[in-house]
Design a protein around this motif. Sequence first.
Motif, short mmCIF file in Angstrom:
data_model
loop_
_atom_site.label_atom_id
_atom_site.label_comp_id
_atom_site.label_asym_id
_atom_site.label_seq_id
_atom_site.Cartn_x
_atom_site.Cartn_y
_atom_site.Cartn_z
N ARG A 299 7.24 -2.99 -3.72
CA ARG A 299 5.81 -3.23 -3.97
C ARG A 299 5.50 -4.65 -4.58
N ARG A 300 6.04 -4.97 -5.73
CA ARG A 300 6.00 -6.29 -6.42
C ARG A 300 6.45 -7.36 -5.50
N THR A 301 7.92 -7.07 -4.99
CA THR A 301 8.42 -8.11 -4.14
C THR A 301 7.31 -8.58 -3.23
N ALA A 302 6.78 -7.59 -2.34
CA ALA A 302 5.89 -7.82 -1.34
C ALA A 302 4.77 -8.69 -1.90
N MET A 303 4.08 -8.10 -3.06
CA MET A 303 3.13 -8.84 -3.61
C MET A 303 3.27 -10.31 -3.55
N LEU A 304 4.43 -10.52 -4.29
CA LEU A 304 5.00 -12.11 -4.60
C LEU A 304 5.11 -12.91 -3.31
N GLU A 305 5.54 -11.97 -2.43
CA GLU A 305 5.69 -12.84 -0.91
C GLU A 305 4.65 -13.06 -0.24
N LEU A 306 3.50 -12.05 -0.06
CA LEU A 306 2.23 -12.10 0.15
C LEU A 306 1.44 -13.54 -0.41
N GLN A 307 1.39 -13.27 -1.80
CA GLN A 307 0.85 -14.45 -2.67
C GLN A 307 1.52 -15.92 -2.15
N SER A 308 2.49 -15.89 -1.87
CA SER A 308 3.33 -17.18 -1.59
C SER A 308 2.85 -17.82 -0.02
N VAL A 309 2.86 -16.69 0.88
CA VAL A 309 2.49 -17.05 2.44
C VAL A 309 1.02 -17.39 2.34
N VAL A 310 0.32 -16.64 1.63
CA VAL A 310 -1.38 -16.90 1.59
C VAL A 310 -1.52 -18.13 1.10
N ALA A 311 -0.73 -18.60 0.03
CA ALA A 311 -0.91 -20.03 -0.52
C ALA A 311 -0.54 -21.08 -0.07
N GLU A 312 0.10 -20.80 1.42
CA GLU A 312 0.96 -21.85 2.09
C GLU A 312 0.23 -21.95 3.65
N SER A 313 -0.26 -21.14 4.07
CA SER A 313 -1.01 -21.03 5.54
C SER A 313 -2.27 -20.67 5.87
N SER B 282 0.85 -1.28 0.05
CA SER B 282 -0.07 0.05 0.12
C SER B 282 0.77 1.22 0.01
N ASN B 283 2.00 1.27 0.59
CA ASN B 283 2.71 2.64 1.06
C ASN B 283 4.09 2.63 0.53
N GLY B 284 4.42 1.61 -0.08
CA GLY B 284 6.05 1.60 -0.60
C GLY B 284 6.01 2.58 -1.61
N LYS B 285 7.29 2.83 -1.45
CA LYS B 285 7.66 3.98 -2.44
C LYS B 285 8.01 3.53 -3.91
N LEU B 286 8.97 2.34 -3.59
CA LEU B 286 9.63 1.80 -4.94
C LEU B 286 8.65 0.45 -5.37
N SER B 287 8.42 0.74 -6.75
CA SER B 287 7.42 -0.39 -7.19
C SER B 287 8.27 -1.62 -7.39
N GLU B 288 9.51 -1.77 -7.41
CA GLU B 288 10.01 -3.07 -7.20
C GLU B 288 9.80 -3.80 -5.72
#
Length: 110
Positions: A45-59, A37-43
């Motif tokens: 934010r994209r990394t956080a999105m990928l990590e969120l996707q991974s953790v939500v898929a596993e837990s 939501s609040n990250g300044k760098l788009s990269e």
Amino acid sequence: MDLVSGYKGVVGLVFGNEKSGSSNEDSYVERLLDCISNGKLSEDRRTAMLELQSVVAESSNAQLAFGAMGFPVMMGILKEERDDVEMVRGALETLVSALTPIDHRKRPKE
């Protein structure tokens, strides 16, 4: 110093199980959503999105935490960043992962 020590997860407070050990995942999901939501760098934010996707898929606990906090963030991504294909794809895939039950039992394939 541990950033999550002493934190009572939103899901733990809502469901009354703050001692269940899920507060670390709650806090982690919350930090990822904050970065998205609040990250300044788009990269970042994209990394956080990928990590969120991974953790939500596993837990399952992460799915609950995401359900308590994440849907408004993902809807904001879909509305406000529709030109960023990677972020939209990540938001949609994270929503699918959050809505897909996790079956930890190994079933033999028939």
